[in-house]
Design a protein around this motif. Structure first.
Motif, PDB file in Angstrom:
ATOM      1  N   SER A  42    -110.296 -43.843  30.831  1.00 24.95           N
ATOM      2  CA  SER A  42    -110.282 -45.299  30.777  1.00 24.95           C
ATOM      3  C   SER A  42    -110.845 -45.734  29.431  1.00 24.95           C
ATOM      4  O   SER A  42    -111.963 -45.390  29.074  1.00 24.95           O
ATOM      5  CB  SER A  42    -111.132 -45.885  31.904  1.00 24.95           C
ATOM      6  OG  SER A  42    -110.568 -45.556  33.139  1.00 24.95           O
ATOM      7  N   ARG A  72    -109.475 -52.389  26.605  1.00 20.87           N
ATOM      8  CA  ARG A  72    -108.220 -53.117  26.785  1.00 20.87           C
ATOM      9  C   ARG A  72    -107.346 -52.981  25.537  1.00 20.87           C
ATOM     10  O   ARG A  72    -107.779 -53.193  24.428  1.00 20.87           O
ATOM     11  CB  ARG A  72    -108.523 -54.586  27.058  1.00 20.87           C
ATOM     12  CG  ARG A  72    -107.352 -55.335  27.587  1.00 20.87           C
ATOM     13  CD  ARG A  72    -107.868 -56.578  28.293  1.00 20.87           C
ATOM     14  NE  ARG A  72    -106.832 -57.247  29.012  1.00 20.87           N
ATOM     15  CZ  ARG A  72    -106.343 -56.863  30.181  1.00 20.87           C
ATOM     16  NH1 ARG A  72    -106.806 -55.796  30.758  1.00 20.87           N
ATOM     17  NH2 ARG A  72    -105.400 -57.543  30.771  1.00 20.87           N
ATOM     18  N   ALA A 126     -93.536 -51.328  33.110  1.00 18.17           N
ATOM     19  CA  ALA A 126     -94.593 -52.333  33.047  1.00 18.17           C
ATOM     20  C   ALA A 126     -94.710 -53.036  34.397  1.00 18.17           C
ATOM     21  O   ALA A 126     -93.699 -53.339  35.041  1.00 18.17           O
ATOM     22  CB  ALA A 126     -94.286 -53.347  31.950  1.00 18.17           C
ATOM     23  N   PRO A 165    -103.501 -54.531  36.542  1.00 14.13           N
ATOM     24  CA  PRO A 165    -104.257 -53.976  35.414  1.00 14.13           C
ATOM     25  C   PRO A 165    -104.912 -52.628  35.720  1.00 14.13           C
ATOM     26  O   PRO A 165    -105.377 -51.946  34.817  1.00 14.13           O
ATOM     27  CB  PRO A 165    -105.318 -55.045  35.144  1.00 14.13           C
ATOM     28  CG  PRO A 165    -105.518 -55.709  36.466  1.00 14.13           C
ATOM     29  CD  PRO A 165    -104.164 -55.680  37.146  1.00 14.13           C
ATOM     30  N   GLN A 224    -105.539 -48.882  36.115  1.00 17.82           N
ATOM     31  CA  GLN A 224    -104.942 -47.722  35.454  1.00 17.82           C
ATOM     32  C   GLN A 224    -104.609 -46.631  36.470  1.00 17.82           C
ATOM     33  O   GLN A 224    -105.300 -46.476  37.477  1.00 17.82           O
ATOM     34  CB  GLN A 224    -105.901 -47.171  34.395  1.00 17.82           C
ATOM     35  CG  GLN A 224    -106.151 -48.149  33.259  1.00 17.82           C
ATOM     36  CD  GLN A 224    -104.875 -48.479  32.519  1.00 17.82           C
ATOM     37  OE1 GLN A 224    -104.147 -47.598  32.085  1.00 17.82           O
ATOM     38  NE2 GLN A 224    -104.574 -49.761  32.379  1.00 17.82           N
ATOM     39  N   SER A 273    -100.936 -44.562  29.715  1.00 18.64           N
ATOM     40  CA  SER A 273    -100.910 -45.925  30.208  1.00 18.64           C
ATOM     41  C   SER A 273    -101.602 -46.823  29.197  1.00 18.64           C
ATOM     42  O   SER A 273    -102.615 -46.436  28.619  1.00 18.64           O
ATOM     43  CB  SER A 273    -101.626 -45.991  31.561  1.00 18.64           C
ATOM     44  OG  SER A 273    -101.631 -47.305  32.056  1.00 18.64           O
ATOM     45  N   THR A 274    -101.046 -48.004  29.002  1.00 19.21           N
ATOM     46  CA  THR A 274    -101.594 -48.966  28.053  1.00 19.21           C
ATOM     47  C   THR A 274    -101.832 -50.282  28.777  1.00 19.21           C
ATOM     48  O   THR A 274    -100.943 -50.779  29.473  1.00 19.21           O
ATOM     49  CB  THR A 274    -100.609 -49.198  26.885  1.00 19.21           C
ATOM     50  OG1 THR A 274    -100.312 -47.938  26.280  1.00 19.21           O
ATOM     51  CG2 THR A 274    -101.192 -50.132  25.850  1.00 19.21           C
ATOM     52  N   CYS A 275    -103.029 -50.832  28.635  1.00 15.74           N
ATOM     53  CA  CYS A 275    -103.322 -52.155  29.196  1.00 15.74           C
ATOM     54  C   CYS A 275    -102.557 -53.212  28.413  1.00 15.74           C
ATOM     55  O   CYS A 275    -102.402 -53.099  27.199  1.00 15.74           O
ATOM     56  CB  CYS A 275    -104.813 -52.452  29.098  1.00 15.74           C
ATOM     57  SG  CYS A 275    -105.836 -51.440  30.155  1.00 15.74           S
ATOM     58  N   THR A 276    -102.080 -54.232  29.117  1.00 13.78           N
ATOM     59  CA  THR A 276    -101.426 -55.371  28.473  1.00 13.78           C
ATOM     60  C   THR A 276    -102.095 -56.646  28.983  1.00 13.78           C
ATOM     61  O   THR A 276    -102.884 -56.602  29.936  1.00 13.78           O
ATOM     62  CB  THR A 276     -99.917 -55.420  28.813  1.00 13.78           C
ATOM     63  OG1 THR A 276     -99.772 -55.688  30.217  1.00 13.78           O
ATOM     64  CG2 THR A 276     -99.224 -54.111  28.453  1.00 13.78           C
ATOM     65  N   LYS A 328    -100.194 -53.608  32.927  1.00  9.78           N
ATOM     66  CA  LYS A 328    -100.201 -52.324  32.218  1.00  9.78           C
ATOM     67  C   LYS A 328     -98.779 -51.828  32.026  1.00  9.78           C
ATOM     68  O   LYS A 328     -97.847 -52.299  32.667  1.00  9.78           O
ATOM     69  CB  LYS A 328    -101.005 -51.272  32.980  1.00  9.78           C
ATOM     70  CG  LYS A 328    -100.334 -50.805  34.264  1.00  9.78           C
ATOM     71  CD  LYS A 328    -101.128 -49.710  34.919  1.00  9.78           C
ATOM     72  CE  LYS A 328    -100.659 -49.406  36.320  1.00  9.78           C
ATOM     73  NZ  LYS A 328    -100.661 -50.517  37.255  1.00  9.78           N
ATOM     74  N   VAL A 372     -97.020 -47.966  31.966  1.00  9.71           N
ATOM     75  CA  VAL A 372     -97.143 -46.509  32.113  1.00  9.71           C
ATOM     76  C   VAL A 372     -95.891 -45.929  31.475  1.00  9.71           C
ATOM     77  O   VAL A 372     -94.788 -46.410  31.711  1.00  9.71           O
ATOM     78  CB  VAL A 372     -97.266 -46.082  33.590  1.00  9.71           C
ATOM     79  CG1 VAL A 372     -97.433 -44.568  33.694  1.00  9.71           C
ATOM     80  CG2 VAL A 372     -98.437 -46.798  34.258  1.00  9.71           C
TER      81      VAL A 372
END
Length: 168
Positions: A7, A10, A103, A107, A109, A137-140, A144, A146
């Motif tokens: 983790s 953001r 997407a 939020p 993960q 995985s990227t937070c948006t 998110k 993946v």
């Protein structure tokens, strides 16, 4: 190789051991995207879209792995997030890869877990780790993304990029 989910703050990617934590998602070209409703029929539709796009790019050899992994990501988005799901498929010229992104509006993960022998779920991220070259995985701002990458042979990818096949 086992996935290590980390983790991070953001906007930073959550990575596996196969991709350094500091890596950014690569630049892409030749991509296409679809907005899918949050309903079970989106899973087979996502599989069909992925297979069709790989066909346009003449990357048929990756259809089985891509179909399975797309199905896993879309299913996870349906189970754990509300709202629409965006499926994006692209070719990454920098990493020489086929890339899939899913997407959703959750939020949270993804977390790798160890399922028991008779558990019906909990194996999707293990499949990502086994079949993809890398994933994360990227937070948006809205939730998110993946993603995973498959690496086709260089000649096949170069041909797809040069031909400019953008959409099915």
């Amino acid at each position: 190789m086992n996935a290590t989910t980390v983790s991070l703050s953001r906007g930073a990617p959550v990575s596996t051991e196969r991709r350094p934590e500091t890596a950014r998602p690569p630049a892409t070209s030749g991509g296409t995207s679809w907005l899918l409703p949050s309903e079970p029929s989106s899973v087979p539709r996502a599989r069909r879209l992925a297979i069709a796009q790989l066909g346009v790019w003449a990357l048929h050899d990756f259809s089985d792995d891509a179909e399975l992994l797309v199905s896993e990501l879309v299913t996870n988005a349906l189970r754990h997030a509300g709202g629409p799901i965006r499926l994006t498929l692209s070719l990454c010229s920098v990493d020489r890869a086929f890339r899939c992104e899913v997407a959703d509006e959750d939020p949270g993960q993804p977390r790798v877990r160890r399922p028991c022998g008779d558990d019906e779920g909990g194996r999707g991220l293990h499949l990502l780790d086994l079949l993809s070259r890398c994933w994360g995985s990227t937070c948006t701002a809205a939730g998110k993304v993946v993603w995973f990458e498959l690496h086709p042979p260089a000649l096949a990818l170069e041909a797809a990029l040069e031909e400019g096949h953008m959409t099915p």
